[in-house]
Design a protein around this motif. Sequence first.
Motif, PDB file in Angstrom:
ATOM      1  N   GLU A 158       0.372  -1.083  -0.147  1.00  0.00           N
ATOM      2  CA  GLU A 158       0.171   0.091   0.126  1.00  0.00           C
ATOM      3  C   GLU A 158       0.764   1.553  -0.068  1.00  0.00           C
ATOM      4  O   GLU A 158       1.799   1.383   0.570  1.00  0.00           O
ATOM      5  CB  GLU A 158      -1.163   0.233   1.369  1.00  0.00           C
ATOM      6  N   PRO A 159       0.599   2.273  -0.524  1.00  0.00           N
ATOM      7  CA  PRO A 159       1.349   3.148  -0.849  1.00  0.00           C
ATOM      8  C   PRO A 159       1.359   4.043   0.594  1.00  0.00           C
ATOM      9  O   PRO A 159       0.380   4.611   1.075  1.00  0.00           O
ATOM     10  CB  PRO A 159       0.932   4.501  -1.879  1.00  0.00           C
ATOM     11  N   GLY A 160       1.944   4.263   0.803  1.00  0.00           N
ATOM     12  CA  GLY A 160       1.862   5.927   2.741  1.00  0.00           C
ATOM     13  C   GLY A 160       1.877   5.135   3.227  1.00  0.00           C
ATOM     14  O   GLY A 160       2.185   5.979   4.551  1.00  0.00           O
ATOM     15  N   LEU A 161       2.319   3.781   3.197  1.00  0.00           N
ATOM     16  CA  LEU A 161       2.026   2.913   4.867  1.00  0.00           C
ATOM     17  C   LEU A 161       3.648   2.956   5.264  1.00  0.00           C
ATOM     18  O   LEU A 161       4.084   2.158   6.361  1.00  0.00           O
ATOM     19  CB  LEU A 161       1.992   1.331   4.105  1.00  0.00           C
ATOM     20  N   GLU A 162       4.934   3.525   4.546  1.00  0.00           N
ATOM     21  CA  GLU A 162       6.160   3.513   5.187  1.00  0.00           C
ATOM     22  C   GLU A 162       6.009   4.251   6.717  1.00  0.00           C
ATOM     23  O   GLU A 162       7.558   3.858   7.470  1.00  0.00           O
ATOM     24  CB  GLU A 162       7.906   3.577   3.825  1.00  0.00           C
ATOM     25  N   ASP A 163       5.354   4.905   6.895  1.00  0.00           N
ATOM     26  CA  ASP A 163       5.645   5.928   7.859  1.00  0.00           C
ATOM     27  C   ASP A 163       4.302   4.972   8.950  1.00  0.00           C
ATOM     28  O   ASP A 163       4.976   6.365   9.920  1.00  0.00           O
ATOM     29  CB  ASP A 163       4.783   7.600   7.253  1.00  0.00           C
ATOM     30  N   PHE A 164       4.865   4.786   8.981  1.00  0.00           N
ATOM     31  CA  PHE A 164       3.577   3.385   9.858  1.00  0.00           C
ATOM     32  C   PHE A 164       3.644   2.680  10.155  1.00  0.00           C
ATOM     33  O   PHE A 164       3.473   0.880   9.645  1.00  0.00           O
ATOM     34  CB  PHE A 164       2.095   3.428   9.735  1.00  0.00           C
ATOM     35  N   PRO A 165       5.719   1.845  10.982  1.00  0.00           N
ATOM     36  CA  PRO A 165       5.885   0.866  10.284  1.00  0.00           C
ATOM     37  C   PRO A 165       4.431  -0.308  11.184  1.00  0.00           C
ATOM     38  O   PRO A 165       5.166  -1.824  10.469  1.00  0.00           O
ATOM     39  CB  PRO A 165       7.185   0.442  11.836  1.00  0.00           C
ATOM     40  N   MET A 166       4.539  -0.541  12.688  1.00  0.00           N
ATOM     41  CA  MET A 166       3.525  -1.205  13.221  1.00  0.00           C
ATOM     42  C   MET A 166       2.506  -1.243  11.937  1.00  0.00           C
ATOM     43  O   MET A 166       2.418  -3.142  12.066  1.00  0.00           O
ATOM     44  CB  MET A 166       2.275  -0.803  13.970  1.00  0.00           C
ATOM     45  N   VAL A 167       1.799  -0.456  11.624  1.00  0.00           N
ATOM     46  CA  VAL A 167       0.556  -0.909  10.707  1.00  0.00           C
ATOM     47  C   VAL A 167       1.049  -1.674   9.267  1.00  0.00           C
ATOM     48  O   VAL A 167       0.200  -2.453   9.300  1.00  0.00           O
ATOM     49  CB  VAL A 167       0.138   0.138  10.096  1.00  0.00           C
ATOM     50  N   SER A 168       2.553  -1.282   9.106  1.00  0.00           N
ATOM     51  CA  SER A 168       2.251  -2.045   8.322  1.00  0.00           C
ATOM     52  C   SER A 168       2.778  -3.376   8.281  1.00  0.00           C
ATOM     53  O   SER A 168       2.754  -4.542   7.493  1.00  0.00           O
ATOM     54  CB  SER A 168       3.709  -1.033   7.085  1.00  0.00           C
ATOM     55  N   ARG A 169       3.628  -3.509   8.957  1.00  0.00           N
ATOM     56  CA  ARG A 169       3.997  -4.646   9.166  1.00  0.00           C
ATOM     57  C   ARG A 169       2.844  -6.202  10.094  1.00  0.00           C
ATOM     58  O   ARG A 169       2.515  -7.224   9.414  1.00  0.00           O
ATOM     59  CB  ARG A 169       5.177  -5.015  11.068  1.00  0.00           C
ATOM     60  N   LEU A 170       1.830  -4.993  10.404  1.00  0.00           N
ATOM     61  CA  LEU A 170       0.506  -6.342  10.609  1.00  0.00           C
ATOM     62  C   LEU A 170      -0.174  -6.188  10.186  1.00  0.00           C
ATOM     63  O   LEU A 170      -2.261  -6.919  10.644  1.00  0.00           O
ATOM     64  CB  LEU A 170       0.062  -5.616  12.414  1.00  0.00           C
ATOM     65  N   ARG A 171      -0.128  -5.792   8.658  1.00  0.00           N
ATOM     66  CA  ARG A 171      -0.094  -5.767   7.823  1.00  0.00           C
ATOM     67  C   ARG A 171      -2.072  -6.705   7.452  1.00  0.00           C
ATOM     68  O   ARG A 171      -3.100  -6.931   7.456  1.00  0.00           O
ATOM     69  CB  ARG A 171      -0.614  -5.155   7.085  1.00  0.00           C
ATOM     70  N   ARG A 172      -1.547  -7.600   7.761  1.00  0.00           N
ATOM     71  CA  ARG A 172      -1.757  -9.090   7.107  1.00  0.00           C
ATOM     72  C   ARG A 172      -2.596  -9.265   8.344  1.00  0.00           C
ATOM     73  O   ARG A 172      -4.192  -9.553   8.146  1.00  0.00           O
ATOM     74  CB  ARG A 172      -0.742 -10.124   7.038  1.00  0.00           C
ATOM     75  N   GLN A 173      -2.142  -9.194   9.609  1.00  0.00           N
ATOM     76  CA  GLN A 173      -2.779 -10.151  10.720  1.00  0.00           C
ATOM     77  C   GLN A 173      -3.893  -9.259  10.997  1.00  0.00           C
ATOM     78  O   GLN A 173      -5.330  -9.273  11.038  1.00  0.00           O
ATOM     79  CB  GLN A 173      -2.248  -9.915  11.930  1.00  0.00           C
ATOM     80  N   LEU A 174      -3.976  -7.617  10.450  1.00  0.00           N
ATOM     81  CA  LEU A 174      -5.328  -7.017  10.893  1.00  0.00           C
ATOM     82  C   LEU A 174      -6.122  -7.093   9.376  1.00  0.00           C
ATOM     83  O   LEU A 174      -7.113  -6.625   9.629  1.00  0.00           O
ATOM     84  CB  LEU A 174      -4.357  -5.174  10.206  1.00  0.00           C
ATOM     85  N   ALA A 175      -5.924  -7.546   8.126  1.00  0.00           N
ATOM     86  CA  ALA A 175      -6.998  -7.610   7.477  1.00  0.00           C
ATOM     87  C   ALA A 175      -7.891  -9.034   7.370  1.00  0.00           C
ATOM     88  O   ALA A 175      -8.282  -8.919   6.833  1.00  0.00           O
ATOM     89  CB  ALA A 175      -6.138  -7.481   6.041  1.00  0.00           C
ATOM     90  N   SER A 189      -7.497   7.020  11.633  1.00  0.00           N
ATOM     91  CA  SER A 189      -6.444   8.236  10.779  1.00  0.00           C
ATOM     92  C   SER A 189      -5.228   6.752  11.418  1.00  0.00           C
ATOM     93  O   SER A 189      -5.081   5.967  12.541  1.00  0.00           O
ATOM     94  CB  SER A 189      -6.423   8.940  12.081  1.00  0.00           C
ATOM     95  N   LEU A 190      -4.251   6.571  10.991  1.00  0.00           N
ATOM     96  CA  LEU A 190      -2.983   6.041  10.227  1.00  0.00           C
ATOM     97  C   LEU A 190      -2.275   5.511  11.885  1.00  0.00           C
ATOM     98  O   LEU A 190      -1.795   5.109  12.754  1.00  0.00           O
ATOM     99  CB  LEU A 190      -2.306   6.081   8.953  1.00  0.00           C
ATOM    100  N   GLU A 191      -2.760   7.635  12.312  1.00  0.00           N
ATOM    101  CA  GLU A 191      -1.061   8.024  12.636  1.00  0.00           C
ATOM    102  C   GLU A 191      -1.934   7.279  14.426  1.00  0.00           C
ATOM    103  O   GLU A 191      -1.000   6.807  15.234  1.00  0.00           O
ATOM    104  CB  GLU A 191      -1.475   9.793  13.285  1.00  0.00           C
ATOM    105  N   TRP A 192      -3.038   7.688  14.135  1.00  0.00           N
ATOM    106  CA  TRP A 192      -3.258   7.015  15.659  1.00  0.00           C
ATOM    107  C   TRP A 192      -3.779   5.578  15.826  1.00  0.00           C
ATOM    108  O   TRP A 192      -3.466   4.664  17.044  1.00  0.00           O
ATOM    109  CB  TRP A 192      -4.811   7.249  15.873  1.00  0.00           C
ATOM    110  N   VAL A 193      -3.778   4.617  15.072  1.00  0.00           N
ATOM    111  CA  VAL A 193      -3.032   2.874  14.272  1.00  0.00           C
ATOM    112  C   VAL A 193      -2.225   2.979  14.829  1.00  0.00           C
ATOM    113  O   VAL A 193      -2.175   2.139  15.932  1.00  0.00           O
ATOM    114  CB  VAL A 193      -3.874   2.959  13.317  1.00  0.00           C
ATOM    115  N   GLU A 194      -1.539   3.663  14.223  1.00  0.00           N
ATOM    116  CA  GLU A 194       0.050   3.159  14.688  1.00  0.00           C
ATOM    117  C   GLU A 194       0.070   3.361  16.365  1.00  0.00           C
ATOM    118  O   GLU A 194       1.023   2.564  16.708  1.00  0.00           O
ATOM    119  CB  GLU A 194       1.136   4.297  13.249  1.00  0.00           C
ATOM    120  N   ALA A 195       0.237   4.560  16.850  1.00  0.00           N
ATOM    121  CA  ALA A 195       0.043   5.504  17.990  1.00  0.00           C
ATOM    122  C   ALA A 195      -0.577   3.930  19.065  1.00  0.00           C
ATOM    123  O   ALA A 195       0.271   3.630  20.036  1.00  0.00           O
ATOM    124  CB  ALA A 195      -0.390   6.157  18.304  1.00  0.00           C
ATOM    125  N   PHE A 196      -1.232   3.378  18.619  1.00  0.00           N
ATOM    126  CA  PHE A 196      -2.265   2.458  19.306  1.00  0.00           C
ATOM    127  C   PHE A 196      -1.273   1.125  19.141  1.00  0.00           C
ATOM    128  O   PHE A 196      -1.226   0.558  20.658  1.00  0.00           O
ATOM    129  CB  PHE A 196      -3.877   2.098  19.259  1.00  0.00           C
TER     130      PHE A 196
END
Lengths: 245, 245
Positions: free
Chosen positions: A199-216, B141-148
Motif C-alpha cells: 500500500e502507498p504511504g504505509l512506510e511511515d507507519f511501521p506497526m501498521v505495515s508490519r501487522l497489515r496481514r493480521q489486521l486484514a 487515522s493511520l497515525e492513531w492506529v500506529e500510536a495505539f
Amino acid sequence: MTSGDDVKDADAALVNGEAPPSRHVPLDRGRILDAAISYIDEQGLAGLTMRRLGQALGVEAMALYRYVAGKEELLDGVVDRLVAGMQADDQVLDRPSDGWQDFVQRLAHGVRRVALAHPKAFPLVASRPPEAPWLRPPLRSLEWVEAFLAGLESEGFSDEAAVAAYRAFTSFLLGHLLLEVSTLGADLGPLDVMEESVEPGLEDFPMVSRLRRQLAEDKAAVEFEEALEELLNRMALVRQEGDGG
Amino acid sequence: MTSGDDVKDADAALVNGEAPPSRHVPLDRGRILDAAISYIDEQGLAGLTMRRLGQALGVEAMALYRYVAGKEELLDGVVDRLVAGMQADDQVLDRPSDGWQDFVQRLAHGVRRVALAHPKAFPLVASRPPEAPWLRPPLRSLEWVEAFLAGLESEGFSDEAAVAAYRAFTSFLLGHLLLEVSTLGADLGPLDVMEESVEPGLEDFPMVSRLRRQLAEDKAAVEFEEALEELLNRMALVRQEGDGG
DNA sequence: ATGAAGCGGTTTACGTTGTAAACCAAGCAC
DNA sequence: GTGCTTGGTTTACAACGTAAACCGCTTCAT
C-alpha cells in the motif's frame, strides 16, 4: 367480449393464491419496501432514488407516493422491515425457553444475520434519527425491546439489571455489527484481490505495515462470539446483585 | 440567535492587524473544513450544502472547489479534521507514559470528547466508506492506529494481543459513542421537555411503559466508564497469554 | 344503462442540489 | 505595457424530491 372472462380468470387465480399472470401486480407498500432493500443491497444506499426505485418496479416515481409519504418515511419503513425480518427467523425466540443466555444469544445472532444479509442497508438502522431514548439501535422496534426486557425479567432480572443489560446489549451489537459490515464493504470494494499489495504511504507507519496481514484478517465471527460470551458473563453478574446504585 | 460568531475569525485577524481591512481573508482549506463542522453542529448534517456552506463563508459555492474536490472529499476532510482534533488534546498521549491502561483510557476519553463536542458530525466517522480493513472507525487515522499498536507493544503486548485489543477497542468506542450521541440527539429533539408524558401507543408494551423513566435516564458516562474498565480487564488477560491460536 | 366517485397510475412543473465550463479581476514577471 | 497565475464569479445542466393536475379504470347508486 373478453373482459368478463379475464375478470373471472383473474379472480379464480387470485382465489387460488396465484399471481395475476399478465397485468400489473397492484404494487403495495410491502413490495416497495422489499424493492428498496434489494436496490440498496445491490447498488448501495447512495444510489437509491425515487425515480430509480420506481423504474425497478416498472412504474413512475410519483406512483410510490401513494404508499409512502416521502423518502425519509420510506427509509424508516426499510429499517422497520429489516428488524421485522427477525420475527420470521425461527432461530430467534420471542421469549426464553431454555434459559436467558440462550435467549439473548439467539437474539444477538438474529440481528447479526440480518446485518450480514444486508450489509449496505444495515447502517441505516444506526443512522436514522432516533425516535425515543428507549429505542436504541439496532433494536429499533418496541416489540423487540419489550420482548428483551420481559424475557430477562421472567428469568430473574431486576428492573435495574434488565435496563442495564439492554443498554450493554445494544452497544455491543451496534459496535460489532457496524464494524463488521463496514469492513465487509471494504473487502469487496477494491477491485483486485491484491494478494500481496504494498500500500502507498504505509512506510511511515511501521506497526501498521508490519501487522497489515493480521489486521486484514476477518475474525469478525469469533470476535463476535467471544464478546457476546463476555457480555453474558457481565449480565450474569449484574443479575444477581440486588442493586448497585 | 444565541451566538453571532460568523465573522469571528475576521474580527480576530482584524484586531491583530493581520489582514487588510476591506479585503477578503483568502479562504484556505482549514477554514472551509472548520466552517463545515460548525455548520453541521448547528444545522445538522442534512442541512449542509455547498451553496449554504459558501454563504456561511461569504463566498459563492463554486469557490470551495478550488480547495476541495467535491462534497464527498469535503466530508472525508471533515472526519480527518475531527480525529486530528485529538492531536491537540493534551490529555491524550501519543505514547504510554504511565502504563498502558492509562494510555488506552486517555485515548478513549479523547475520542469521546470529540464525539460529544460534535454529536451531529460524529456519525460521519462511522458511516464514511472504509478505505482499508485496518482502519476501523472511529479510529480513522493511520497515525492513531500506529500510536495505539506501538503503544501497546511497547508495554508488552504481542502482535496478536495488540491486534485483538485494537479490534475490541474500536468496537467498544463505536458502539458506545454512536449510541450516546444518538440518544443525545433524541433528548434535545422533541421540543417540550415532557416531564411526565404518556407516550401514545405504549400501552401494548407494559415493560417499556413501566421502565420508561429508567430507560430515559442518561447513564452514558458511567456506562462508558464501566465498559472501558471491563475492556481493560479483557486486554490485561489477552496480554499475558502467549498465543491463543 | 348512466353517471358520480374514487382508486392508482402518469405528466408536468418547480425549486434545489452537485458540479463542469467558461469567464473575469486582480497581482506579479518581464 | 503584455502576458501568466491565482482565486473568485457566472452561467449552465442533469438529476433529485415532491406538489399539483390530470387521466383511465373499476365500482356502485340510482
